[in-house]
Design a protein around this motif. Structure first.
Motif, PDB file in Angstrom:
ATOM      1  N   ALA A 123       0.876  -1.167   0.000  1.00 39.84           N
ATOM      2  CA  ALA A 123       0.000   0.000   0.000  1.00 39.84           C
ATOM      3  C   ALA A 123       0.915   1.218   0.000  1.00 39.84           C
ATOM      4  O   ALA A 123       2.005   1.187   0.574  1.00 39.84           O
ATOM      5  N   VAL A 124       0.489   2.288  -0.667  1.00 43.27           N
ATOM      6  CA  VAL A 124       1.310   3.487  -0.772  1.00 43.27           C
ATOM      7  C   VAL A 124       0.509   4.685  -0.288  1.00 43.27           C
ATOM      8  O   VAL A 124      -0.670   4.837  -0.611  1.00 43.27           O
ATOM      9  N   SER A 125       1.174   5.548   0.471  1.00 44.09           N
ATOM     10  CA  SER A 125       0.591   6.809   0.908  1.00 44.09           C
ATOM     11  C   SER A 125       1.678   7.862   0.823  1.00 44.09           C
ATOM     12  O   SER A 125       2.660   7.796   1.583  1.00 44.09           O
ATOM     13  N   GLY A 126       1.525   8.818  -0.093  1.00 39.77           N
ATOM     14  CA  GLY A 126       2.538   9.856  -0.259  1.00 39.77           C
ATOM     15  C   GLY A 126       3.884   9.261  -0.577  1.00 39.77           C
ATOM     16  O   GLY A 126       4.033   8.525  -1.551  1.00 39.77           O
ATOM     17  N   ASN A 127       4.865   9.502   0.268  1.00 38.82           N
ATOM     18  CA  ASN A 127       6.221   8.999   0.061  1.00 38.82           C
ATOM     19  C   ASN A 127       6.541   7.777   0.912  1.00 38.82           C
ATOM     20  O   ASN A 127       7.702   7.483   1.162  1.00 38.82           O
ATOM     21  N   SER A 131       3.486  -5.781   3.668  1.00 43.88           N
ATOM     22  CA  SER A 131       3.182  -6.858   4.613  1.00 43.88           C
ATOM     23  C   SER A 131       4.074  -8.040   4.280  1.00 43.88           C
ATOM     24  O   SER A 131       4.338  -8.329   3.121  1.00 43.88           O
ATOM     25  N   GLU A 132       4.548  -8.691   5.323  1.00 47.25           N
ATOM     26  CA  GLU A 132       5.450  -9.829   5.162  1.00 47.25           C
ATOM     27  C   GLU A 132       4.837 -11.078   5.769  1.00 47.25           C
ATOM     28  O   GLU A 132       4.255 -11.028   6.845  1.00 47.25           O
ATOM     29  N   GLY A 133       5.017 -12.192   5.077  1.00 53.38           N
ATOM     30  CA  GLY A 133       4.486 -13.463   5.539  1.00 53.38           C
ATOM     31  C   GLY A 133       5.445 -14.237   6.389  1.00 53.38           C
ATOM     32  O   GLY A 133       5.487 -15.461   6.337  1.00 53.38           O
ATOM     33  N   THR A 134       6.238 -13.554   7.188  1.00 51.05           N
ATOM     34  CA  THR A 134       7.136 -14.241   8.106  1.00 51.05           C
ATOM     35  C   THR A 134       6.300 -14.872   9.212  1.00 51.05           C
ATOM     36  O   THR A 134       5.090 -14.692   9.275  1.00 51.05           O
ATOM     37  N   MET A 189      -3.834  -4.979   1.999  1.00 51.71           N
ATOM     38  CA  MET A 189      -3.808  -3.766   2.817  1.00 51.71           C
ATOM     39  C   MET A 189      -4.455  -2.634   2.037  1.00 51.71           C
ATOM     40  O   MET A 189      -4.419  -2.601   0.807  1.00 51.71           O
ATOM     41  N   ALA A 190      -5.043  -1.703   2.784  1.00 54.66           N
ATOM     42  CA  ALA A 190      -5.606  -0.493   2.188  1.00 54.66           C
ATOM     43  C   ALA A 190      -5.473   0.631   3.198  1.00 54.66           C
ATOM     44  O   ALA A 190      -5.470   0.395   4.413  1.00 54.66           O
ATOM     45  N   LEU A 191      -5.370   1.842   2.695  1.00 51.36           N
ATOM     46  CA  LEU A 191      -5.221   3.020   3.546  1.00 51.36           C
ATOM     47  C   LEU A 191      -6.435   3.915   3.443  1.00 51.36           C
ATOM     48  O   LEU A 191      -7.014   4.072   2.364  1.00 51.36           O
ATOM     49  N   SER A 192      -6.814   4.504   4.564  1.00 58.11           N
ATOM     50  CA  SER A 192      -7.832   5.543   4.597  1.00 58.11           C
ATOM     51  C   SER A 192      -7.360   6.559   5.618  1.00 58.11           C
ATOM     52  O   SER A 192      -7.335   6.275   6.819  1.00 58.11           O
ATOM     53  N   GLY A 193      -6.929   7.714   5.135  1.00 60.59           N
ATOM     54  CA  GLY A 193      -6.359   8.710   6.032  1.00 60.59           C
ATOM     55  C   GLY A 193      -5.113   8.161   6.691  1.00 60.59           C
ATOM     56  O   GLY A 193      -4.216   7.657   6.019  1.00 60.59           O
ATOM     57  N   SER A 194      -5.061   8.191   8.003  1.00 62.54           N
ATOM     58  CA  SER A 194      -3.900   7.679   8.733  1.00 62.54           C
ATOM     59  C   SER A 194      -4.163   6.299   9.332  1.00 62.54           C
ATOM     60  O   SER A 194      -3.512   5.889  10.287  1.00 62.54           O
ATOM     61  N   THR A 195      -5.127   5.587   8.748  1.00 61.11           N
ATOM     62  CA  THR A 195      -5.457   4.234   9.208  1.00 61.11           C
ATOM     63  C   THR A 195      -5.102   3.219   8.135  1.00 61.11           C
ATOM     64  O   THR A 195      -5.453   3.389   6.966  1.00 61.11           O
ATOM     65  N   TYR A 225      -7.956 -12.150   0.790  1.00 63.34           N
ATOM     66  CA  TYR A 225      -6.668 -11.840   0.169  1.00 63.34           C
ATOM     67  C   TYR A 225      -6.521 -10.360  -0.136  1.00 63.34           C
ATOM     68  O   TYR A 225      -5.425  -9.876  -0.312  1.00 63.34           O
ATOM     69  N   GLY A 226      -7.627  -9.661  -0.259  1.00 64.06           N
ATOM     70  CA  GLY A 226      -7.556  -8.261  -0.631  1.00 64.06           C
ATOM     71  C   GLY A 226      -8.521  -7.427   0.172  1.00 64.06           C
ATOM     72  O   GLY A 226      -9.447  -7.940   0.792  1.00 64.06           O
ATOM     73  N   ILE A 227      -8.289  -6.131   0.139  1.00 65.95           N
ATOM     74  CA  ILE A 227      -9.158  -5.199   0.843  1.00 65.95           C
ATOM     75  C   ILE A 227      -9.108  -3.875   0.092  1.00 65.95           C
ATOM     76  O   ILE A 227      -8.087  -3.535  -0.504  1.00 65.95           O
ATOM     77  N   ALA A 228     -10.213  -3.155   0.090  1.00 64.93           N
ATOM     78  CA  ALA A 228     -10.270  -1.846  -0.565  1.00 64.93           C
ATOM     79  C   ALA A 228     -11.102  -0.909   0.289  1.00 64.93           C
ATOM     80  O   ALA A 228     -12.048  -1.333   0.946  1.00 64.93           O
TER      81      ALA A 228
END
Length: 117
Positions: free
Chosen positions: A12-16, A21-24, A52-58, A90-93
């Motif tokens: 997931a990307v937010s700004g810079n 996520s790692e499957g360790t 993973m997905a981002l919404s604001g700072s969450t 497997y995914g989220i949006a």
């Protein structure tokens, strides 16, 4: 970019900032500047954190094996269980605030309404 990641599963990307996520065992989520650098741990103790997905700072994370979605601040901290009982997500949006989902748009994923709605 970071070279010391093990079994990356989701991005997931937010700004810079890039979140990976790692499957360790146990799984974790790290943040890395998009220009490269040392990963910073955001969450640990996860089980197969695929989507993973981002919404604001969450940051929302789909954990495949327990069939759950959790949320956590992008800076790390206390995790909150959003939903359980899913069949291996497997995914989220996160739906944009100015858009309505089309039928089937989130097939195979978990769709969350925009933060605050």
């Amino acid at each position: 970019m970071a070279t010391d990641l093990t079994t990356p599963l989701g991005l997931a990307v937010s700004g810079n900032t890039l979140y990976v996520s790692e499957g360790t065992d146990p799984g974790r989520v790290v943040s890395v500047p998009t220009t490269g650098g040392t990963p910073t741990v955001v969450a640990t103790g996860l089980t197969y954190p695929y989507g993973m997905a981002l919404s604001g700072s969450t940051l929302y994370i789909a954990e495949n094996s327990p069939g759950a979605v959790i949320s956590i601040p992008t800076t790390g901290g206390t995790r909150t269980t959003v939903v359980t009982g899913l069949n291996r997500p497997y995914g989220i949006a996160v739906q944009p605030t100015d858009d309505q989902p089309e039928p089937g748009q989130c097939w195979g994923s978990v769709c969350l309404p925009p933060l605050g709605s």
